[in-house]
Scaffold this motif. Structure first.
Motif, PDB file in Angstrom:
ATOM      1  N   VAL A   2       0.850  -1.182   0.000  1.00  0.00           N
ATOM      2  CA  VAL A   2       0.000   0.000   0.000  1.00  0.00           C
ATOM      3  C   VAL A   2       0.885   1.231   0.000  1.00  0.00           C
ATOM      4  O   VAL A   2       1.824   1.320   0.797  1.00  0.00           O
ATOM      5  N   GLN A   3       0.612   2.154  -0.880  1.00  0.00           N
ATOM      6  CA  GLN A   3       1.308   3.439  -0.888  1.00  0.00           C
ATOM      7  C   GLN A   3       0.350   4.511  -0.383  1.00  0.00           C
ATOM      8  O   GLN A   3      -0.810   4.553  -0.801  1.00  0.00           O
ATOM      9  N   LEU A   4       0.856   5.355   0.489  1.00  0.00           N
ATOM     10  CA  LEU A   4       0.046   6.397   1.102  1.00  0.00           C
ATOM     11  C   LEU A   4       0.658   7.759   0.793  1.00  0.00           C
ATOM     12  O   LEU A   4       1.861   7.953   0.983  1.00  0.00           O
ATOM     13  N   VAL A   5      -0.169   8.692   0.354  1.00  0.00           N
ATOM     14  CA  VAL A   5       0.295  10.038   0.047  1.00  0.00           C
ATOM     15  C   VAL A   5      -0.609  11.041   0.748  1.00  0.00           C
ATOM     16  O   VAL A   5      -1.811  11.122   0.450  1.00  0.00           O
ATOM     17  N   GLU A   6      -0.009  11.798   1.657  1.00  0.00           N
ATOM     18  CA  GLU A   6      -0.752  12.820   2.386  1.00  0.00           C
ATOM     19  C   GLU A   6      -0.728  14.146   1.640  1.00  0.00           C
ATOM     20  O   GLU A   6       0.214  14.445   0.901  1.00  0.00           O
ATOM     21  N   SER A   7      -1.762  14.943   1.873  1.00  0.00           N
ATOM     22  CA  SER A   7      -1.827  16.290   1.314  1.00  0.00           C
ATOM     23  C   SER A   7      -2.701  17.151   2.216  1.00  0.00           C
ATOM     24  O   SER A   7      -3.403  16.628   3.094  1.00  0.00           O
ATOM     25  N   GLY A   8      -2.634  18.454   1.978  1.00  0.00           N
ATOM     26  CA  GLY A   8      -3.519  19.361   2.702  1.00  0.00           C
ATOM     27  C   GLY A   8      -2.872  20.139   3.818  1.00  0.00           C
ATOM     28  O   GLY A   8      -3.515  20.995   4.430  1.00  0.00           O
ATOM     29  N   GLY A   9      -1.616  19.855   4.110  1.00  0.00           N
ATOM     30  CA  GLY A   9      -0.942  20.609   5.157  1.00  0.00           C
ATOM     31  C   GLY A   9      -0.672  22.036   4.735  1.00  0.00           C
ATOM     32  O   GLY A   9      -0.853  22.412   3.569  1.00  0.00           O
ATOM     33  N   GLY A  10      -0.245  22.853   5.682  1.00  0.00           N
ATOM     34  CA  GLY A  10       0.067  24.243   5.375  1.00  0.00           C
ATOM     35  C   GLY A  10       0.183  25.074   6.616  1.00  0.00           C
ATOM     36  O   GLY A  10       0.280  24.546   7.732  1.00  0.00           O
ATOM     37  N   GLU A  89       0.220  24.306  19.400  1.00  0.00           N
ATOM     38  CA  GLU A  89       0.769  23.001  19.792  1.00  0.00           C
ATOM     39  C   GLU A  89       0.351  21.870  18.855  1.00  0.00           C
ATOM     40  O   GLU A  89       0.828  20.739  18.999  1.00  0.00           O
ATOM     41  N   ASP A  90      -0.510  22.151  17.902  1.00  0.00           N
ATOM     42  CA  ASP A  90      -0.833  21.170  16.864  1.00  0.00           C
ATOM     43  C   ASP A  90       0.191  21.164  15.740  1.00  0.00           C
ATOM     44  O   ASP A  90       0.135  20.313  14.842  1.00  0.00           O
ATOM     45  N   THR A  91       1.125  22.095  15.793  1.00  0.00           N
ATOM     46  CA  THR A  91       2.168  22.161  14.775  1.00  0.00           C
ATOM     47  C   THR A  91       3.001  20.895  14.790  1.00  0.00           C
ATOM     48  O   THR A  91       3.533  20.492  15.817  1.00  0.00           O
ATOM     49  N   GLY A 109       2.753   6.933   5.304  1.00  0.00           N
ATOM     50  CA  GLY A 109       2.988   7.924   4.280  1.00  0.00           C
ATOM     51  C   GLY A 109       4.228   8.743   4.594  1.00  0.00           C
ATOM     52  O   GLY A 109       4.887   8.530   5.626  1.00  0.00           O
ATOM     53  N   GLN A 110       4.531   9.695   3.730  1.00  0.00           N
ATOM     54  CA  GLN A 110       5.735  10.513   3.882  1.00  0.00           C
ATOM     55  C   GLN A 110       5.506  11.723   4.779  1.00  0.00           C
ATOM     56  O   GLN A 110       6.472  12.353   5.222  1.00  0.00           O
ATOM     57  N   GLY A 111       4.262  12.051   5.025  1.00  0.00           N
ATOM     58  CA  GLY A 111       3.952  13.149   5.930  1.00  0.00           C
ATOM     59  C   GLY A 111       3.601  14.441   5.223  1.00  0.00           C
ATOM     60  O   GLY A 111       3.993  14.673   4.073  1.00  0.00           O
ATOM     61  N   THR A 112       2.873  15.279   5.935  1.00  0.00           N
ATOM     62  CA  THR A 112       2.552  16.621   5.471  1.00  0.00           C
ATOM     63  C   THR A 112       2.652  17.573   6.653  1.00  0.00           C
ATOM     64  O   THR A 112       2.211  17.245   7.756  1.00  0.00           O
ATOM     65  N   GLN A 113       3.268  18.718   6.428  1.00  0.00           N
ATOM     66  CA  GLN A 113       3.555  19.649   7.522  1.00  0.00           C
ATOM     67  C   GLN A 113       2.361  20.545   7.815  1.00  0.00           C
ATOM     68  O   GLN A 113       1.774  21.132   6.896  1.00  0.00           O
ATOM     69  N   VAL A 114       2.036  20.640   9.088  1.00  0.00           N
ATOM     70  CA  VAL A 114       1.017  21.576   9.557  1.00  0.00           C
ATOM     71  C   VAL A 114       1.689  22.543  10.526  1.00  0.00           C
ATOM     72  O   VAL A 114       2.325  22.118  11.493  1.00  0.00           O
ATOM     73  N   THR A 115       1.544  23.825  10.250  1.00  0.00           N
ATOM     74  CA  THR A 115       2.108  24.853  11.113  1.00  0.00           C
ATOM     75  C   THR A 115       0.996  25.806  11.529  1.00  0.00           C
ATOM     76  O   THR A 115       0.306  26.364  10.670  1.00  0.00           O
ATOM     77  N   VAL A 116       0.831  25.960  12.831  1.00  0.00           N
ATOM     78  CA  VAL A 116      -0.207  26.834  13.364  1.00  0.00           C
ATOM     79  C   VAL A 116       0.482  28.006  14.054  1.00  0.00           C
ATOM     80  O   VAL A 116       1.225  27.823  15.020  1.00  0.00           O
ATOM     81  N   SER A 117       0.225  29.192  13.559  1.00  0.00           N
ATOM     82  CA  SER A 117       0.847  30.391  14.130  1.00  0.00           C
ATOM     83  C   SER A 117      -0.057  31.001  15.192  1.00  0.00           C
ATOM     84  O   SER A 117      -1.284  30.943  15.098  1.00  0.00           O
ATOM     85  N   SER A 118       0.579  31.595  16.181  1.00  0.00           N
ATOM     86  CA  SER A 118      -0.194  32.194  17.291  1.00  0.00           C
ATOM     87  C   SER A 118      -0.538  33.646  17.007  1.00  0.00           C
ATOM     88  O   SER A 118      -0.060  34.234  16.059  1.00  0.00           O
TER      89      SER A 118
END
Length: 118
Positions: A2-10, A89-91, A109-118
């Motif tokens: 199974v190959q997994l590809v994440e998307s939607g981070g930002g 802290e969800d970053t 999967g390879q991961g997708t980065q989520v960054t939450v600014s304060s």
């Protein structure tokens, strides 16, 4: 296999929302329980949410209960994580995981980065 590809981070401001998606290729997607994990710098990877093969059962980390929702679409071979009321802290890097219901073979999967600014 199974190959997994994440998307939607930002990058999003605190209080905002993001929707992560994980597209799976390979056979028999519905035979896999799916999950989301995350890893912040210098931290261990931690569980976020999981869903069973048909979506009838979900489980969440206490830190995201009431804010995140996991769902899956077996016809589309995908799993999503709707994240609301995001906090700094969800970053983290968010990873999709598939685990076979019987033999417990696991894929990441390879991961997708989520960054939450304060």
């Amino acid at each position: 296999q199974v190959q997994l590809v994440e998307s939607g981070g930002g990058l999003v401001q605190a209080g905002g929302s993001l929707r992560l998606s994980c597209a799976a290729s390979g056979r028999s997607f519905s035979t896999y329980a799916m999950g989301w994990f995350r890893q912040a710098p210098e931290n261990e990877r931690e569980f976020v949410a999981a869903i069973n093969w048909n979506g009838s059962n979900t489980n969440y980390a206490d830190s995201v209960k009431g804010r995140f929702t996991i769902s899956r679409d077996n016809a589309e071979n995908s799993v999503s994580l709707q994240m609301s009321s995001l906090k700094p802290e969800d970053t983290a890097e968010y990873y999709c995981k598939a685990r076979h219901y019987r033999n417990y073979i696991t894929y990441w999967g390879q991961g997708t980065q989520v960054t939450v600014s304060s």
